[in-house]
Design an enzyme around this catalytic site. Structure first.
Site, PDB file in Angstrom:
ATOM      1  N   LYS A   1       2.044   2.219  -4.991  1.00 37.75           N
ATOM      2  CA  LYS A   1       2.731   1.702  -6.194  1.00 37.75           C
ATOM      3  C   LYS A   1       1.897   1.911  -7.452  1.00 37.75           C
ATOM      4  CE  LYS A   1       3.201  -2.414  -4.461  1.00 37.75           C
ATOM      5  NZ  LYS A   1       2.715  -2.134  -3.090  1.00 37.75           N
TER       6      LYS A   1
ATOM      7  N   ASP B   1       0.816  -1.223   0.000  1.00 32.34           N
ATOM      8  CA  ASP B   1       0.000   0.000   0.000  1.00 32.34           C
ATOM      9  C   ASP B   1       0.847   1.271   0.000  1.00 32.34           C
ATOM     10  OD1 ASP B   1      -2.287  -1.652   0.243  1.00 32.34           O
ATOM     11  OD2 ASP B   1      -1.983  -1.742   2.401  1.00 32.34           O
TER      12      ASP B   1
ATOM     13  N   GLY C   1      -4.245  -4.279  -4.691  1.00 35.61           N
ATOM     14  CA  GLY C   1      -5.209  -3.261  -5.108  1.00 35.61           C
ATOM     15  C   GLY C   1      -4.432  -2.028  -5.497  1.00 35.61           C
ATOM     16  N   HIS C   2      -4.154  -1.873  -6.788  1.00 38.11           N
ATOM     17  CA  HIS C   2      -3.355  -0.739  -7.240  1.00 38.11           C
ATOM     18  C   HIS C   2      -4.278   0.375  -7.747  1.00 38.11           C
ATOM     19  CE1 HIS C   2       0.418  -3.466  -7.740  1.00 38.11           C
ATOM     20  NE2 HIS C   2       0.060  -3.271  -6.507  1.00 38.11           N
TER      21      HIS C   2
ATOM     22  N   GLN D   1       2.099  -6.031  -3.243  1.00 39.48           N
ATOM     23  CA  GLN D   1       2.385  -6.087  -1.801  1.00 39.48           C
ATOM     24  C   GLN D   1       3.688  -5.319  -1.507  1.00 39.48           C
ATOM     25  OE1 GLN D   1       1.463  -9.530  -3.222  1.00 39.48           O
ATOM     26  NE2 GLN D   1      -0.518  -8.557  -3.030  1.00 39.48           N
TER      27      GLN D   1
HETATM   28  P1  IMP Z   1      -2.816 -12.701   1.625  1.00 36.45           P
HETATM   29  O1  IMP Z   1      -1.854 -12.183   0.632  1.00 36.45           O
HETATM   30  O2  IMP Z   1      -4.254 -12.455   1.288  1.00 36.45           O
HETATM   31  O3  IMP Z   1      -2.544 -14.132   1.988  1.00 36.45           O
HETATM   32  O4  IMP Z   1      -2.573 -11.881   3.005  1.00 36.45           O
HETATM   33  C1  IMP Z   1      -1.386 -12.009   3.769  1.00 36.45           C
HETATM   34  C2  IMP Z   1      -0.978 -10.673   4.369  1.00 36.45           C
HETATM   35  O5  IMP Z   1      -0.599  -9.787   3.331  1.00 36.45           O
HETATM   36  C3  IMP Z   1      -2.081  -9.943   5.144  1.00 36.45           C
HETATM   37  O6  IMP Z   1      -1.505  -9.218   6.201  1.00 36.45           O
HETATM   38  C4  IMP Z   1      -2.651  -8.987   4.117  1.00 36.45           C
HETATM   39  O7  IMP Z   1      -3.278  -7.871   4.720  1.00 36.45           O
HETATM   40  C5  IMP Z   1      -1.382  -8.597   3.395  1.00 36.45           C
HETATM   41  N1  IMP Z   1      -1.602  -8.154   2.016  1.00 36.45           N
HETATM   42  C6  IMP Z   1      -1.861  -8.916   0.936  1.00 36.45           C
HETATM   43  N2  IMP Z   1      -1.965  -8.168  -0.162  1.00 36.45           N
HETATM   44  C7  IMP Z   1      -1.750  -6.900   0.219  1.00 36.45           C
HETATM   45  C8  IMP Z   1      -1.678  -5.662  -0.487  1.00 36.45           C
HETATM   46  O8  IMP Z   1      -1.812  -5.581  -1.703  1.00 36.45           O
HETATM   47  N3  IMP Z   1      -1.425  -4.565   0.271  1.00 36.45           N
HETATM   48  C9  IMP Z   1      -1.212  -4.633   1.612  1.00 36.45           C
HETATM   49  N4  IMP Z   1      -1.256  -5.755   2.306  1.00 36.45           N
HETATM   50  C10 IMP Z   1      -1.514  -6.890   1.613  1.00 36.45           C
END
Ligand code: IMP
Length: 424
Positions: A16, A13, A40-41, A222
């Site tokens: 990017k 977040d 989520g970009h 991420q």
């Molecule tokens: P997962 O990727 O859904 O398995 O989530 C694992 C961890 O990564 C959690 O803490 C999510 O909140 C975090 N996470 C996954 N995708 C994003 C992203 O695009 N932005 C911020 N945090 C993310």
């Protein structure tokens, strides 16, 4: 521009989406290499705002080629919805989007298992999109790949054996209802037919493009601290979101990637569970959350907010080999009297400048702060570094010094034009 990777240097977040959109203007190909629709970009173009979860943000630029690499996990339903959303809004996707035949597919049992696991007391705080279970199957060699959706027999065989196992786990461990083979087979075969026009050997496509002197931009999702190897394990995502993932997740050799650009917020945020040494107290948290609109672009969850953490970003500089830094959301700090920057952690009489591997240490350590005066001026209309308030320049200079990486771009709002280069 050469072939560059853009990565998040904190917990995701970092903004990017906007940065990739800016750099995409100078690229020919924009490529996602890991993660899935957990990302989520957000890109704001005038009055329009787009949130892209799976398709590279470069799709918003006419004539750019967008690639979803083998390292990405794809929920075909989410993908088709995203394509439909773009086409409805006048963005042509056909003949510009290419999907790796080797990318793995997220199936309904992945999503259900993700949800069920998250009901446990010791949860990760995932996005519940099925990301972790899908990557688990990939590594366990029972995953279903995009190419399998195009081969009727392969799909049926794999689904049959996977459902035998998954339905048994669902019933015996979670007391949950399983899935029906015939309907899942039909649904996913249909998805295969719908996406087949985008599917190709993306390794060949990208390597040929490089031979033809095209410029590739690798779009990380991420952030570094969510990387399965370099993040706050187990509170991480299940892929390599760091720069090394760009090679593995696309089939482009590491020697073809010339530059790594890290994106950081002027402060820090994270979503989900896990240690966060510089997290704000309640009143500051709420203030920054509201000002920075810190709510997840994918799940809507409120983000946890904290001070800029030099230990985190130094770690990101090292494990990604960051050449340059982009600082976003500087304007969110406009109203603060005093700012803090974390320069190290203290725990058990020891000082940590390197990010500790132990989650226990990380949870108990105390950040060491340096205080800097705020600038108390609206920066959202500023269009050049020279016009920034002196204290804002001081803040950025201190960050640059601390992480020993050149800041090249600064963002003071969500619009494309609220961005300027640092110059010196
Ligand atoms: P997962 O990727 O859904 O398995 O989530 C694992 C961890 O990564 C959690 O803490 C999510 O909140 C975090 N996470 C996954 N995708 C994003 C992203 O695009 N932005 C911020 N945090 C993310």
């Amino acid at each position: 521009m050469s072939n560059s990777v853009i990565v998040g240097a904190q917990w995701g977040d970092e903004g990017k989406g906007k940065v990739i959109d800016i750099f995409a203007a100078k690229a020919d190909y924009i490529v996602r290499y890991q993660g899935g629709n957990n990302a989520g970009h957000t890109v704001v173009i005038g009055k329009d705002s787009f949130i892209l979860h799976l398709i590279p943000s470069g799709i918003l630029h006419k004539n750019k080629i967008c690639v979803i690499g083998n390292g990405v996990v794809i929920d075909p339903r989410a993908l088709l919805e995203e394509i439909a959303m773009l086409e409805e809004r006048g963005i042509k996707v056909d003949s510009r989007l290419f999907i790796s035949e080797e990318a793995h597919v997220i199936l309904p049992y992945h999503k259900l298992l993700d949800e069920l696991k998250e009901q446990k007391k010791k949860k990760i705080g995932t996005t519940k999109k099925g990301i972790g279970p899908c990557y688990s199957d990939k590594v366990a060699r029972s995953g279903i790949r995009v190419i399998d959706l195009l081969e009727e027999d392969t799909l049926k065989d794999k689904l049959r054996s996977n459902l035998e196992e998954k339905n048994s786990v669902l019933a015996k461990i979670y007391g949950a209802e399983g899935f029906n083979l015939a309907s899942m087979y039909k649904e996913y075969l249909d998805y295969g037919k719908k996406i087949s026009k985008y599917v190709c050997n993306t390794k060949r496509l990208l390597n040929d493009a490089i031979k033809n002197k095209k410029r590739i931009l690798f779009e990380g999702a991420q952030g570094t601290l969510l990387d399965v190897d370099y993040g706050t394990y187990p509170f991480v995502t299940s892929s390599n979101s760091t720069a090394g993932g760009a090679s593995i997740g696309t089939g482009v050799g590491p020697n073809k990637i010339n530059k790594v650009i890290g994106v950081v917020k002027a402060y820090t945020t994270r979503v989900g569970e896990g240690p966060f040494p510089t997290e704000f107290n309640d009143s500051l948290m709420e203030k920054i959350r509201q000002k920075g609109k810190e709510f997840g672009a994918t799940t809507g969850r409120p983000r946890r907010c904290g001070w800029f953490d030099g230990v985190v970003v130094n770690h990101a500089v090292m494990v990604n080999g960051l050449d340059e830094l982009v600082v976003t959301k500087l304007d969110v700090l406009d109203e603060l009297d005093t700012l803090k920057i974390c320069t190290g952690y203290k725990f058990g009489g020891k000082i940590y400048n390197d990010f500790p591997a132990s989650i226990k240490t990380l949870t108990q350590c105390r950040p060491m702060y340096e205080e800097l005066p705020g600038w108390r001026k609206d920066t959202t209309g500023i269009t050049s570094y020279a016009k920034l308030p002196t204290n804002a320049k001081r803040y950025l200079k201190r960050i640059q010094e601390l992480v020993k990486t050149k800041i090249v771009l600064i963002s003071v709002g969500s619009e494309r034009n609220q961005t300027f280069s640092k110059g010196d």
